[in-house]
Design a protein around this motif. Structure first.
Motif, PDB file in Angstrom:
ATOM      1  N   GLY A  36      57.886  -0.656  72.106  1.00 27.43           N
ATOM      2  CA  GLY A  36      56.547  -0.721  72.668  1.00 27.43           C
ATOM      3  C   GLY A  36      56.091  -2.144  72.888  1.00 27.43           C
ATOM      4  N   GLU A  37      55.272  -2.313  73.894  1.00 22.82           N
ATOM      5  CA  GLU A  37      54.607  -3.588  74.163  1.00 22.82           C
ATOM      6  C   GLU A  37      53.122  -3.269  74.279  1.00 22.82           C
ATOM      7  OE1 GLU A  37      56.451  -5.061  77.689  1.00 22.82           O
ATOM      8  OE2 GLU A  37      58.413  -5.181  76.729  1.00 22.82           O
ATOM      9  N   VAL A  38      52.318  -4.026  73.546  1.00 27.23           N
ATOM     10  CA  VAL A  38      50.895  -3.731  73.448  1.00 27.23           C
ATOM     11  C   VAL A  38      50.084  -4.983  73.771  1.00 27.23           C
ATOM     12  CG1 VAL A  38      49.067  -2.877  71.918  1.00 27.23           C
ATOM     13  CG2 VAL A  38      51.434  -2.094  71.591  1.00 27.23           C
ATOM     14  N   THR A  39      49.051  -4.797  74.581  1.00 26.42           N
ATOM     15  CA  THR A  39      48.108  -5.879  74.865  1.00 26.42           C
ATOM     16  C   THR A  39      46.700  -5.336  74.666  1.00 26.42           C
ATOM     17  OG1 THR A  39      49.599  -6.880  76.485  1.00 26.42           O
ATOM     18  CG2 THR A  39      47.286  -7.512  76.604  1.00 26.42           C
ATOM     19  N   THR A  40      45.926  -6.029  73.835  1.00 26.81           N
ATOM     20  CA  THR A  40      44.531  -5.683  73.583  1.00 26.81           C
ATOM     21  C   THR A  40      43.723  -6.984  73.662  1.00 26.81           C
ATOM     22  OG1 THR A  40      44.542  -6.089  71.202  1.00 26.81           O
ATOM     23  CG2 THR A  40      45.301  -3.915  71.934  1.00 26.81           C
ATOM     24  N   LEU A  82      56.464  13.048  62.385  1.00 25.35           N
ATOM     25  CA  LEU A  82      56.965  12.927  61.016  1.00 25.35           C
ATOM     26  C   LEU A  82      56.791  11.501  60.493  1.00 25.35           C
ATOM     27  CD1 LEU A  82      58.357  14.395  58.699  1.00 25.35           C
ATOM     28  CD2 LEU A  82      60.555  13.836  59.739  1.00 25.35           C
ATOM     29  N   GLU A  83      57.193  10.511  61.273  1.00 31.97           N
ATOM     30  CA  GLU A  83      56.972   9.111  60.912  1.00 31.97           C
ATOM     31  C   GLU A  83      55.571   8.717  61.376  1.00 31.97           C
ATOM     32  OE1 GLU A  83      58.771   6.726  59.252  1.00 31.97           O
ATOM     33  OE2 GLU A  83      60.176   8.304  58.736  1.00 31.97           O
ATOM     34  N   PRO A  84      54.783   8.070  60.523  1.00 28.28           N
ATOM     35  CA  PRO A  84      53.390   7.761  60.884  1.00 28.28           C
ATOM     36  C   PRO A  84      53.222   6.496  61.734  1.00 28.28           C
ATOM     37  CG  PRO A  84      53.838   7.044  58.659  1.00 28.28           C
ATOM     38  CD  PRO A  84      55.092   7.735  59.149  1.00 28.28           C
ATOM     39  N   VAL A  85      54.253   6.079  62.414  1.00 29.26           N
ATOM     40  CA  VAL A  85      54.236   4.838  63.188  1.00 29.26           C
ATOM     41  C   VAL A  85      53.371   4.962  64.438  1.00 29.26           C
ATOM     42  CG1 VAL A  85      55.718   3.250  64.504  1.00 29.26           C
ATOM     43  CG2 VAL A  85      56.486   4.154  62.301  1.00 29.26           C
ATOM     44  N   LEU A  86      53.372   6.132  65.046  1.00 32.90           N
ATOM     45  CA  LEU A  86      52.720   6.369  66.326  1.00 32.90           C
ATOM     46  C   LEU A  86      52.034   7.727  66.296  1.00 32.90           C
ATOM     47  CD1 LEU A  86      52.505   5.658  69.453  1.00 32.90           C
ATOM     48  CD2 LEU A  86      54.659   6.897  69.693  1.00 32.90           C
ATOM     49  N   HIS A  99      47.301   5.548  68.074  1.00 31.42           N
ATOM     50  CA  HIS A  99      47.269   5.099  66.686  1.00 31.42           C
ATOM     51  C   HIS A  99      48.615   4.434  66.367  1.00 31.42           C
ATOM     52  CE1 HIS A  99      43.783   7.814  65.792  1.00 31.42           C
ATOM     53  NE2 HIS A  99      44.296   8.419  66.856  1.00 31.42           N
ATOM     54  N   LEU A 100      48.567   3.185  65.930  1.00 36.07           N
ATOM     55  CA  LEU A 100      49.779   2.435  65.602  1.00 36.07           C
ATOM     56  C   LEU A 100      49.695   1.957  64.158  1.00 36.07           C
ATOM     57  CD1 LEU A 100      49.867   0.294  68.866  1.00 36.07           C
ATOM     58  CD2 LEU A 100      51.226   2.329  68.376  1.00 36.07           C
ATOM     59  N   SER A 101      50.776   2.117  63.416  1.00 31.70           N
ATOM     60  CA  SER A 101      50.816   1.630  62.039  1.00 31.70           C
ATOM     61  C   SER A 101      52.243   1.254  61.680  1.00 31.70           C
ATOM     62  CB  SER A 101      50.264   2.675  61.061  1.00 31.70           C
ATOM     63  OG  SER A 101      51.080   3.815  61.040  1.00 31.70           O
ATOM     64  N   HIS A 102      52.411   0.772  60.473  1.00 34.74           N
ATOM     65  CA  HIS A 102      53.715   0.352  59.963  1.00 34.74           C
ATOM     66  C   HIS A 102      54.373  -0.632  60.935  1.00 34.74           C
ATOM     67  CE1 HIS A 102      52.723   3.967  57.692  1.00 34.74           C
ATOM     68  NE2 HIS A 102      53.539   3.533  56.749  1.00 34.74           N
ATOM     69  N   GLU A 103      55.566  -0.325  61.434  1.00 38.77           N
ATOM     70  CA  GLU A 103      56.294  -1.249  62.301  1.00 38.77           C
ATOM     71  C   GLU A 103      55.591  -1.513  63.629  1.00 38.77           C
ATOM     72  OE1 GLU A 103      57.557   1.513  60.854  1.00 38.77           O
ATOM     73  OE2 GLU A 103      59.665   1.253  60.345  1.00 38.77           O
ATOM     74  N   THR A 116      47.548   1.260  57.527  1.00 38.25           N
ATOM     75  CA  THR A 116      46.372   1.898  58.092  1.00 38.25           C
ATOM     76  C   THR A 116      46.496   1.907  59.608  1.00 38.25           C
ATOM     77  OG1 THR A 116      45.056   1.057  56.263  1.00 38.25           O
ATOM     78  CG2 THR A 116      43.855   1.804  58.198  1.00 38.25           C
ATOM     79  N   GLU A 117      46.137   3.004  60.223  1.00 40.42           N
ATOM     80  CA  GLU A 117      46.282   3.097  61.671  1.00 40.42           C
ATOM     81  C   GLU A 117      45.386   2.099  62.390  1.00 40.42           C
ATOM     82  OE1 GLU A 117      45.347   7.190  62.478  1.00 40.42           O
ATOM     83  OE2 GLU A 117      47.435   7.781  62.242  1.00 40.42           O
ATOM     84  N   TYR A 118      45.991   1.358  63.302  1.00 46.08           N
ATOM     85  CA  TYR A 118      45.267   0.494  64.222  1.00 46.08           C
ATOM     86  C   TYR A 118      45.064   1.336  65.480  1.00 46.08           C
ATOM     87  CZ  TYR A 118      44.185  -3.616  67.057  1.00 46.08           C
ATOM     88  OH  TYR A 118      43.580  -4.539  67.875  1.00 46.08           O
ATOM     89  N   VAL A 119      43.821   1.610  65.816  1.00 42.86           N
ATOM     90  CA  VAL A 119      43.516   2.539  66.903  1.00 42.86           C
ATOM     91  C   VAL A 119      43.121   1.771  68.153  1.00 42.86           C
ATOM     92  CG1 VAL A 119      42.070   4.466  67.645  1.00 42.86           C
ATOM     93  CG2 VAL A 119      42.785   4.290  65.258  1.00 42.86           C
ATOM     94  N   ILE A 120      43.767   2.127  69.251  1.00 45.56           N
ATOM     95  CA  ILE A 120      43.454   1.545  70.550  1.00 45.56           C
ATOM     96  C   ILE A 120      42.906   2.657  71.419  1.00 45.56           C
ATOM     97  CG2 ILE A 120      44.394   0.393  72.580  1.00 45.56           C
ATOM     98  CD1 ILE A 120      46.648  -0.626  70.686  1.00 45.56           C
TER      99      ILE A 120
END
Length: 146
Positions: A36-40, A82-86, A99-103, A116-120
């Protein structure tokens, strides 16, 4: 796939199976590594993580199409794996939440903050969500369940 609005941009794609050789284990054989590539407005980052099973990855396109459709206000469309990453969320009106967390969490978060989830919130159009779903389907073609 691309989810974007005037402030945010998230590109997500399956990259490979986590384990290239089939072992006969239904989980290990079907873990996908996503990139993933993310810009905020707060910053930009990228991530690579084994975070989706092949059957979970196939739930994303229908979810995007549903979120872009005529969903009654107050309806909650949530998609967790299952994995809480996305994860994804939508309330039937307003923005799509990624929702993005962990890696996948932003690099400026430390320690437990990354759990903790970073929410965009992305104000995507229905057409944009359909296009993202179509693109995600195309990207999944090389990764059938094994």
């Amino acid at each position: 796939m691309l989810l974007t609005d005037h402030e945010h941009r998230i590109t997500l794609r399956p990259l490979r199976y986590q384990f290239p050789v089939v072992s006969g284990d239904q989980y290990d054989d079907n873990w996908l590594v996503a990139g993933g590539e993310v810009t905020t407005p707060e910053g930009s980052w990228s991530f690579t993580a084994p975070c989706l099973l092949t059957d979970e990855a196939r739930q994303i396109s229908p979810w995007l199409r549903a979120a872009g459709g005529a969903t009654p206000a107050g309806t909650h469309l949530d998609l967790h794996f299952l994995e809480p990453v996305l994860a994804f969320g939508h309330t039937g009106s307003g923005p799509v939440r990624v929702h993005l967390s962990h890696e996948a969490a932003p690099p400026w978060l430390d320690g437990d903050e990354r759990l903790t989830e970073y929410v965009i919130e992305i104000k995507a159009t229905a057409a944009g969500l359909r296009q993202a779903a179509d693109e995600w389907d195309r990207c999944l073609v090389p990764f059938p369940p094994r």
